[in-house]
Scaffold this active site. Structure first.
Site, PDB file in Angstrom:
ATOM      1  N   SER A 106      41.860  37.779  36.800  1.00 31.59           N
ATOM      2  CA  SER A 106      42.489  37.655  38.117  1.00 31.59           C
ATOM      3  C   SER A 106      43.893  38.256  38.128  1.00 31.59           C
ATOM      4  O   SER A 106      44.056  39.418  37.789  1.00 31.59           O
ATOM      5  CB  SER A 106      42.481  36.192  38.536  1.00 31.59           C
ATOM      6  OG  SER A 106      42.794  36.090  39.896  1.00 31.59           O
ATOM      7  N   ASP A 252      41.165  41.350  40.939  1.00 28.49           N
ATOM      8  CA  ASP A 252      39.740  41.104  41.215  1.00 28.49           C
ATOM      9  C   ASP A 252      39.461  40.893  42.705  1.00 28.49           C
ATOM     10  O   ASP A 252      38.352  40.523  43.097  1.00 28.49           O
ATOM     11  CB  ASP A 252      39.188  39.953  40.370  1.00 28.49           C
ATOM     12  CG  ASP A 252      39.799  38.609  40.718  1.00 28.49           C
ATOM     13  OD1 ASP A 252      41.006  38.566  41.003  1.00 28.49           O
ATOM     14  OD2 ASP A 252      39.063  37.602  40.723  1.00 28.49           O
TER      15      ASP A 252
HETATM   16 MG    MG Z   1      41.998  36.804  41.681  1.00 30.88          MG
END
Ligand code: MG
Length: 463
Positions: A106, A252
């Site tokens: 992330s 992401d």
């Molecule tokens: Mg993320």
């Protein structure tokens, strides 16, 4: 060097000794544990798992380990390659797979990677399943299947364009209305997979796109968390280009932040507020965000008759559960995470962009005028470092009883909603820390509220 094992998967830094970092051995262990859980959930069935990854530098290495391990456990794989978190989730749903793994850390910096684990609905594993994976990973008595029962790659495909089609097909996304406005948009995708999908989505929506850090090389151009201090470059480019707005996503692509035409932040918290404002105009229903998110969502929800707001514990799994329980039509997290159940139950920056631009196309105002139409709140995020022997639960219980006359929510730490501001105290599960989030109508007030609670906690510790 770190390896964090939690119910939402494993996350760590690449390289070094196993169990201290995310090494090939740790990756094989956890992937095996996940495959075993999925097989036990669907006995007597050939299991298919979708595998996707963001563009970070270790992605290819981790992908091959995960893919090979899944095949070795007798699981078939649909490999969607470079794909966003929401795209991989949609691939699980679309292909009716039994689960999914997204290889992404992330918003963490380049040396990090992680496995995010999905169930057959393309949603994150719940608490109980996450714990099962952790305990299965500690076992070593698993017999891998023999030659006739190993898994196979059933498909390699680029799912990103399908995900874009699915977003554009939503009834509340008006492609033609956005196309007519010919918005000029600057995109900062921090050189991850957002650099593929966000410009493509915007071009489908007829926007003129100025790409900034849109090469998916995994060399993050700045700290990848979409916070104001990391986004100075896009502000300059927006002003120079005379753009209508800026779009920023994390590596992401489940977090979305907008930048206004004057180069200032729309503020991440207001991504969900604006999208919810649009959705509620057309769909009466409830809204949900987590306890640390802005009160502005609750205020906006109250503007619509028959719609109500509910707060969930922090974490996407908790927000999704609350959304299902309350039948919410829109929800998410204040960190720019928009969840629109009409498409799926997962934070999705593509949905956020498409819904927002449809809304914005119908308004005759600039981004900063829109921002001024919302209640102004300022958040202050602080933490207090304690010594390990201090009983954090006891401190929180003391605060809770002191403020028992106020509106209190204790599903996740202690949140106290005062009339004009709020404070949310959460303990960390890994360190002796209390996080102190406050929000108020001015930054000074938010900071002074935080200071007040920090000194109160310090006094309780001394007593
Ligand atoms: Mg993320």
């Amino acid at each position: 060097m770190t390896l964090i094992k939690s119910i939402s998967g494993i996350r760590g830094t690449i390289g070094g000794m196993p169990t201290d970092n995310i090494t090939p051995i740790d990756i094989v262990k956890f992937t095996t544990a996940y495959a075993r859980l999925m097989k036990s959930k669907h006995p007597n069935k050939r299991i298919t798992i979708v595998l996707g990854r963001d563009a970070r530098l270790s992605g290819e290495m981790v992908e091959r380990l995960v893919e090979g391990t899944l095949l070795g456990t007798g699981v078939d794989v649909i490999n969607v390659g470079l794909c966003t978190t929401p795209g991989t989730e949609m691939a699980v749903i679309t292909h009716k797979a039994d689960g999914g793994i997204i290889i992404t850390a992330s918003h963490n910096p380049r040396q990090w990677n992680a496995l995010k684990l999905l169930n057959e609905h393309g949603e994150f594993l719940d608490d109980a399943e996450g714990k099962q994976v952790l305990s299965l990973a500690e076992e070593s008595d698993f017999a891998y299947p023999e030659i006739d029962n190993i898994g196979h790659i059933v498909m390699r495909e680029d799912f990103n364009s399908k995900h874009i089609e699915q977003v554009l097909a939503l009834p509340l996304v008006d492609k033609e209305a956005v196309r007519q406005r010919k918005f000029k948009v600057v995109v900062d995708a921090v050189n991850s997979v957002g650099g593929i999908v966000i410009p493509a989505l915007l071009r489908e929506l007829g926007c003129e796109v100025v790409e900034l850090n849109c090469d998916p090389t995994g060399e993050f151009a700045h700290n990848p968390e979409p916070l104001p201090e990391n986004l100075t470059e896009i502000s300059e480019v927006i002003r120079r280009e005379g753009a209508d707005l800026g779009v920023v996503v994390d590596p992401d692509v489940d977090r979305l932040a907008f930048v206004m035409e004057n180069g200032e932040m729309f503020v991440e918290e207001y991504t969900l507020v604006a999208v919810a404002d649009y959705v509620l105009r057309h769909t009466k229903g409830n809204t949900v965000s987590n306890l640390s998110s802005s009160r502005a969502l609750s205020d906006i929800t109250a503007r619509y008759e028959g719609c109500s707001y509910a707060a969930a514990a922090v974490g996407e799994v908790n927000v999704v559960k609350k959304m299902k329980d309350t039948g919410a039509v829109i929800g998410g997290e204040g960190n720019g995470g928009v969840i629109y159940p009409e498409l799926h139950y997962g934070r999705d920056a593509l949905v956020g962009v498409a819904l927002f631009l449809t809304y914005f196309a119908g308004l005759d105002m600039t981004m900063s005028e829109l921002r001024r139409s919302y209640p102004a709140y300022y958040a202050s995020k602080n933490k207090i470092q304690l010594t390990p022997e201090i009983d954090v639960d006891k401190i929180l219980a003391t605060i809770k009883s002191r403020y028992s006359g106020e509106r209190i929510n204790d599903i996740d730490g202690v949140k106290i909603d005062f009339e004009h501001n709020w404070v949310h105290l959460r303990k960390s599960n890994t360190e002796p820390i209390i996080r102190i989030y406050t929000e108020a109508h001015t930054m000074e007030e938010a900071d002074s509220l935080a200071k007040r609670f920090i000194s109160e906690i310090e006094q309780i510790c001394k007593a």
